[in-house]
Design a protein around this motif. Structure first.
Motif, mmCIF file in Angstrom:
data_model
loop_
_atom_site.group_PDB
_atom_site.id
_atom_site.type_symbol
_atom_site.label_atom_id
_atom_site.label_comp_id
_atom_site.label_asym_id
_atom_site.label_seq_id
_atom_site.Cartn_x
_atom_site.Cartn_y
_atom_site.Cartn_z
ATOM 1 N N PRO A 1 0.863 -1.177 0.000
ATOM 2 C CA PRO A 1 0.000 0.000 0.000
ATOM 3 C C PRO A 1 0.906 1.235 0.000
ATOM 4 C CG PRO A 1 -0.575 -1.496 1.803
ATOM 5 C CD PRO A 1 0.718 -1.965 1.233
ATOM 6 N N ILE A 2 0.392 2.355 -0.460
ATOM 7 C CA ILE A 2 1.154 3.591 -0.257
ATOM 8 C C ILE A 2 0.686 4.141 1.076
ATOM 9 C CG2 ILE A 2 1.827 4.113 -2.614
ATOM 10 C CD1 ILE A 2 -0.720 5.872 -2.808
ATOM 11 N N TYR A 3 1.650 4.532 1.902
ATOM 12 C CA TYR A 3 1.348 4.839 3.293
ATOM 13 C C TYR A 3 0.976 6.307 3.468
ATOM 14 C CZ TYR A 3 3.687 0.342 3.548
ATOM 15 O OH TYR A 3 4.045 -0.968 3.339
ATOM 16 N N TYR A 4 0.056 6.530 4.402
ATOM 17 C CA TYR A 4 -0.358 7.904 4.698
ATOM 18 C C TYR A 4 0.774 8.671 5.361
ATOM 19 C CZ TYR A 4 -5.368 7.016 3.932
ATOM 20 O OH TYR A 4 -6.590 6.737 3.390
ATOM 21 N N VAL A 5 0.887 9.936 4.970
ATOM 22 C CA VAL A 5 1.960 10.756 5.541
ATOM 23 C C VAL A 5 1.474 11.594 6.724
ATOM 24 C CG1 VAL A 5 3.391 10.885 3.470
ATOM 25 C CG2 VAL A 5 1.515 12.522 3.776
ATOM 26 N N TYR B 1 6.370 -4.128 8.139
ATOM 27 C CA TYR B 1 5.944 -5.521 7.939
ATOM 28 C C TYR B 1 5.532 -5.773 6.489
ATOM 29 C CZ TYR B 1 3.118 -9.740 8.927
ATOM 30 O OH TYR B 1 2.576 -10.998 8.958
ATOM 31 N N THR B 2 4.624 -4.946 5.981
ATOM 32 C CA THR B 2 4.159 -5.161 4.611
ATOM 33 C C THR B 2 5.313 -4.986 3.620
ATOM 34 O OG1 THR B 2 2.091 -4.153 5.313
ATOM 35 C CG2 THR B 2 2.323 -4.597 2.970
ATOM 36 N N THR B 3 6.145 -3.974 3.862
ATOM 37 C CA THR B 3 7.241 -3.717 2.921
ATOM 38 C C THR B 3 8.247 -4.868 2.945
ATOM 39 O OG1 THR B 3 6.900 -1.355 3.224
ATOM 40 C CG2 THR B 3 8.975 -2.009 2.228
ATOM 41 N N THR C 1 4.141 6.776 -0.912
ATOM 42 C CA THR C 1 3.298 7.463 0.066
ATOM 43 C C THR C 1 2.049 8.069 -0.559
ATOM 44 O OG1 THR C 1 4.879 9.302 -0.159
ATOM 45 C CG2 THR C 1 5.002 7.994 1.860
ATOM 46 N N ASP C 2 1.002 8.045 0.264
ATOM 47 C CA ASP C 2 -0.345 8.522 -0.074
ATOM 48 C C ASP C 2 -0.483 9.865 0.635
ATOM 49 O OD1 ASP C 2 -3.047 8.764 -0.531
ATOM 50 O OD2 ASP C 2 -3.624 6.915 0.519
ATOM 51 N N GLU C 3 -0.538 10.950 -0.117
ATOM 52 C CA GLU C 3 -0.297 12.249 0.500
ATOM 53 C C GLU C 3 -1.493 13.194 0.524
ATOM 54 O OE1 GLU C 3 3.420 13.817 -0.865
ATOM 55 O OE2 GLU C 3 4.369 11.837 -0.854
ATOM 56 N N LYS D 1 -5.884 -6.201 6.180
ATOM 57 C CA LYS D 1 -7.335 -6.323 6.011
ATOM 58 C C LYS D 1 -8.077 -5.001 6.197
ATOM 59 C CE LYS D 1 -7.778 -7.971 10.743
ATOM 60 N NZ LYS D 1 -8.097 -9.074 11.628
ATOM 61 N N ASP D 2 -7.411 -3.972 6.770
ATOM 62 C CA ASP D 2 -8.087 -2.684 6.957
ATOM 63 C C ASP D 2 -8.494 -2.041 5.638
ATOM 64 O OD1 ASP D 2 -5.355 -2.432 6.437
ATOM 65 O OD2 ASP D 2 -5.097 -0.599 7.594
ATOM 66 N N ILE D 3 -7.797 -2.387 4.560
ATOM 67 C CA ILE D 3 -8.086 -1.725 3.284
ATOM 68 C C ILE D 3 -8.546 -2.737 2.231
ATOM 69 C CG2 ILE D 3 -6.695 0.329 3.742
ATOM 70 C CD1 ILE D 3 -4.376 -0.877 2.306
ATOM 71 N N TYR E 1 -2.988 -8.424 11.024
ATOM 72 C CA TYR E 1 -2.438 -7.308 11.799
ATOM 73 C C TYR E 1 -1.366 -7.804 12.745
ATOM 74 C CZ TYR E 1 -6.445 -4.284 10.657
ATOM 75 O OH TYR E 1 -7.378 -3.516 10.038
ATOM 76 N N LEU E 2 -0.353 -7.001 12.902
ATOM 77 C CA LEU E 2 0.569 -7.215 14.013
ATOM 78 C C LEU E 2 -0.118 -6.619 15.236
ATOM 79 C CD1 LEU E 2 4.000 -6.067 12.525
ATOM 80 C CD2 LEU E 2 2.973 -8.340 12.527
ATOM 81 N N LEU E 3 -0.191 -7.420 16.275
ATOM 82 C CA LEU E 3 -0.907 -6.971 17.471
ATOM 83 C C LEU E 3 0.058 -6.773 18.619
ATOM 84 C CD1 LEU E 3 -3.730 -9.647 17.281
ATOM 85 C CD2 LEU E 3 -3.912 -7.270 16.544
ATOM 86 N N SER F 1 -1.470 1.076 15.735
ATOM 87 C CA SER F 1 -1.717 2.115 14.750
ATOM 88 C C SER F 1 -1.188 3.449 15.218
ATOM 89 C CB SER F 1 -3.203 2.234 14.442
ATOM 90 O OG SER F 1 -3.796 3.143 15.333
ATOM 91 N N LYS F 2 -1.013 4.314 14.225
ATOM 92 C CA LYS F 2 -0.517 5.650 14.528
ATOM 93 C C LYS F 2 -1.485 6.361 15.457
ATOM 94 C CE LYS F 2 -0.497 5.936 10.166
ATOM 95 N NZ LYS F 2 -0.255 5.939 8.721
ATOM 96 N N SER F 3 -2.778 6.124 15.228
ATOM 97 C CA SER F 3 -3.771 6.858 16.002
ATOM 98 C C SER F 3 -3.817 6.391 17.451
ATOM 99 C CB SER F 3 -5.146 6.682 15.384
ATOM 100 O OG SER F 3 -5.019 6.611 13.999
#
Ligand code: ME8
Length: 498
Positions: free
Chosen positions: A8-12, A22-24, A47-49, A257-259, A287-289, A296-298
Motif C-alpha cells: 500500500p502507499i502509506y499515509y503521511v 511488515y508489509t514492505t 506514500t499517499d499524500e 485487512k483494513d483496506i 495485523y501485528l498486534l 496504529s498511529k492513532s
C-alpha cells in the motif's frame, strides 16, 4: 517473465511504524525470491499524500499539507533502505506525473458513463477518510478502527457508479478465484459484493488538498481513487517508454485487512470502468498486534522498528516478522518473543551451524573441500527444498516457506550430531567419510542460505561469499551443483545476546 509487486502507499499524516515495515518486508521477500528465479521484477512502494487525514494533521501542526507530506514522505523513503527493501521505485501521490494520470484515467471513467452528480450523506470517519456503512457504526457513532467520533456529512459531489459493477465483480471472482487471498478474505469481499453495492463518492466538495477534478475544478478526487491509481500511474513514469502491458496488471498487491474493501471491490471496478486489466492477486495479511490491539498511529502503541534494527540488524527484524506471525493471520509481537527467536534460531541454529561447519573444514581440511558425493542421508531433504519453497511462495505463504527452509536448517544441525565429524577426524579409516560429511554440510548450508536469501539478505550474502558462491539465483539452491574448492572462515552472523 515479469513480476510486479506492490505495498500500500502509506499515509503521511504520521511517521512509519512496524506495521508499515511488515508489509514492505513481505513485499521485499517476494521481490527478491522472484529475482532469484531470473524474472524481471518491479517492486513499488510509496506514500499517499492527499486527503482529509493529512490536511487535518497539517492543520494541527500549523503547517501546509505539502510541508507535512514532504517531511513524512522522506521518513517512509528512508525506512526502505533501513529494512533492506529493494524497491525499484518510490511513488508520491503529489508527483505531477501521478496527478496527470489520475485526471486522465478518471476522465475516461466519466466518458465511459460511470460518473454522475449526487448528494452524499453519511457517517464519516476523518481518520479513515471514509464514510461508514450503517452496519459498521455503533450506537455512539465511534469509528470501529480509530475509536474517534464519526461526523454526519452531507455534500454535493460526483459519484462513481459502483452499483453497475456488482454483476461484473461477481463474474470476475468466479473467473479468477485466486484474485483475493487468503480464501477467508475472498469470501468476505464476495459477500460484501453480493449484499449489494451502492454508488460511492468519487470527489469531495469541501476539501482542497487533493487532485483537482478536471471537469469541475471546485472539487478534488476522493483520496482513495487518487491513491489506488498509484499502482498504475507509477509505471508510466518509473518505466518511461516501456510497453506497460508487459508489466501490467500487478501480480500481487500486498495489503492488510483494513483496506480490503478498497482493493477487492473499488479497485477492480475502477479498472474495469477504465478498460484496464485487473490485478492477478490481492493478498491480505493480518495485523501485528501488541497487547491485543491493532497497532496504529492513532492509538499510539507503536513498537519502533528502528530500535530493533539498531540493536540486532534488519535481517533479525525481517526474520522475526516473517517467522513468528503466520503470514495471512493476525499475530502478537513482543520483544521477548523476538529475543527468543533471535537467540535460539538465528544465533544458535543458523549462525552457529555456519561458523561450526566452516571451522571444521578449516580444522580438518585446511579450508579445502575434496570432491565427494552428496550423502544420500541428506539428499532427500535437500533435493526438493527449492521446489517446495517456490510453490509456497507462489501462494504467498511466506511463513510456511520459511518453515520448510528451517526444517532443513534443523536437519543439518542433527546431521552434524549424528555424523560427529570430530570422531571421524580422529579415525584414520574415517577420512573418506569425513570428506562426504563436510562436503554435504557445505552443500546443505549453501542450499538453505540461497533459499533464505530473500528473508535474510545480509547474513546469507556474507555466508555465501565465505563459501565462494557468487550465484545467488535459485539454481544455486540445488544440492547437485558442484562446490568451490576452498572456503573461508565464517564469524558469528548473529552474535548472541549477552
Ligand atoms: O491505509 N499490522 O495507509 P496506512 C500489519 N494510504 N500491517 C499494518 C499495520 C499493523 N498493525 N498497520 C499498518 C493506508 N499496516 C492508505 C493505503 S493504498 C492504495 C492506500 C500496513 O498508512 C498494512 O499494509 O494506514 C496496512 O494495509 C497499511 O499499513 C495501511 O497503511
Amino acid at each position: 517473465m515479469s513480476f510486479y509487486v506492490t505495498t500500500p502507499i502509506y499515509y503521511v499524516n504520521a511517521a512509519p511504524h512496524l506495521g508499515h515495515a511488515y508489509t514492505t518486508i513481505a513485499a521485499d521477500v517476494l521481490a527478491r525470491h522472484h529475482r532469484q528465479r531470473g524474472e524481471e521484477v518491479f517492486f513499488l512502494t510509496g506514500t499517499d499524500e492527499h486527503g482529509e487525514p493529512v490536511a487535518d494533521a497539517a492543520r494541527a501542526l500549523g503547517i501546509e499539507p505539502q510541508e507535512l507530506a514532504d517531511r513524512n514522505s522522506e521518513r517512509f523513503r528512508a525506512l526502505a533502505p533501513r529494512i533492506d527493501a529493494s524497491n525499484d521505485f518510490f511513488i508520491r501521490t503529489t508527483d505531477a506525473q501521478h496527478v496527470a494520470v489520475v485526471q486522465e484515467v478518471l476522465s475516461r471513467v466519466r466518458e465511459n458513463g460511470f460518473v454522475h452528480r449526487g448528494l452524499y450523506e453519511g457517517w464519516y470517519c476523518p481518520k479513515c477518510a471514509d464514510f461508514k456503512a450503517d452496519s459498521e457504526t455503533t450506537g455512539d457513532h465511534l469509528c470501529p478502527i480509530h475509536h474517534v467520533q464519526l461526523v454526519w456529512e452531507q455534500e454535493e459531489n460526483y459519484f462513481f457508479a459502483l452499483s453497475a459493477f456488482q454483476g461484473p465483480l461477481e463474474e470476475l471472482y468466479e473467473a479468477q478465484p485466486e484474485l483475493v487471498a487468503p480464501v477467508s478474505r475472498r469470501n468476505e469481499a464476495l459477500s460484501f459484493i453480493r449484499s449489494g453495492l451502492r454508488d460511492v463518492p468519487l470527489t469531495r466538495a469541501r476539501l482542497r488538498w487533493g487532485v483537482p477534478v478536471p471537469w469541475d475544478p471546485s472539487q478534488v478526487f476522493y483520496v482513495w481513487f487518487d491513491a489506488l491509481l498509484n499502482y498504475y500511474s507509477a509505471l508510466t513514469y518509473a518505466k518511461p517508454g516501456e510497453d506497460l502491458r508487459r508489466i501490467w496488471p500487478a501480480d500481487c498487491h500486498l495489503i492488510a485487512k483494513d483496506i480490503l474493501r478498497f482493493h477487492a471491490i473499488y479497485w477492480p471496478a475502477l479498472l474495469i470502468a477504465a478498460e484496464l486489466p485487473v490485478p492477478k492477486r490481492i493478498f491480505v495479511h493480518g495485523y501485528l498486534l501488541m497487547e491485543g490491539e491493532k497497532m496504529s498511529k492513532s492509538l499510539g502503541n507503536v513498537l519502533d522498528p528502528f530500535a530493533v534494527i539498531d540493536a540486532f540488524g534488519s535481517d533479525a527484524l525481517r526474520f522475526y516478522l516473517m517467522r513468528d506471525v503466520s503470514f495471512g493471520q493476525d499475530g502478537s509481537v513482543s520483544t521477548a518473543a523476538f529475543e527468543q527467536r533471535y537467540q535460539s534460531e538465528l544465533a544458535n541454529e543458523y549462525g552457529n551451524l555456519a561458523s561450526r561447519v566452516a571451522a571444521m573444514v578449516h580444522r580438518y581440511r585446511e579450508g579445502r573441500l575434496a570432491p565427494a558425493p552428496l550423502d544420500p542421508a541428506l539428499a532427500a531433504d535437500l533435493d526438493g527444498a527449492a521446489g517446495e519453497v517456490s510453490a509456497l511462495i507462489d501462494e504467498i505463504e511466506l511463513t510456511q516457506a520459511l518453515d520448510v527452509i528451517w526444517t532443513r536448517v534443523r536437519r543439518l544441525n542433527r546431521y552434524v550430531e549424528e555424523r560427529a565429524p570430530w570422531k571421524l577426524a580422529g579415525d584414520p579409516s574415517g577420512q573418506g567419510e569425513l570428506d562426504i560429511v563436510l562436503g554435504s554440510l557445505v552443500t546443505g548450508l549453501r542450499t538453505v542460505s540461497v533459499l533464505l536469501h530473500p528473508y535474510l539478505p545480509n547474513a546469507t550474502a556474507e555466508l555465501l561469499r565465505a563459501l565462494g558462491v557468487d550465484d545467488l539465483s535459485l539454481q544455486s539452491a540445488s544440492p547437485r551443483v558442484g562446490l568451490p574448492a576452498e572456503i573461508g572462515i565464517i564469524g558469528p552472523l548473529f552474535p548472541r545476546i549477552t
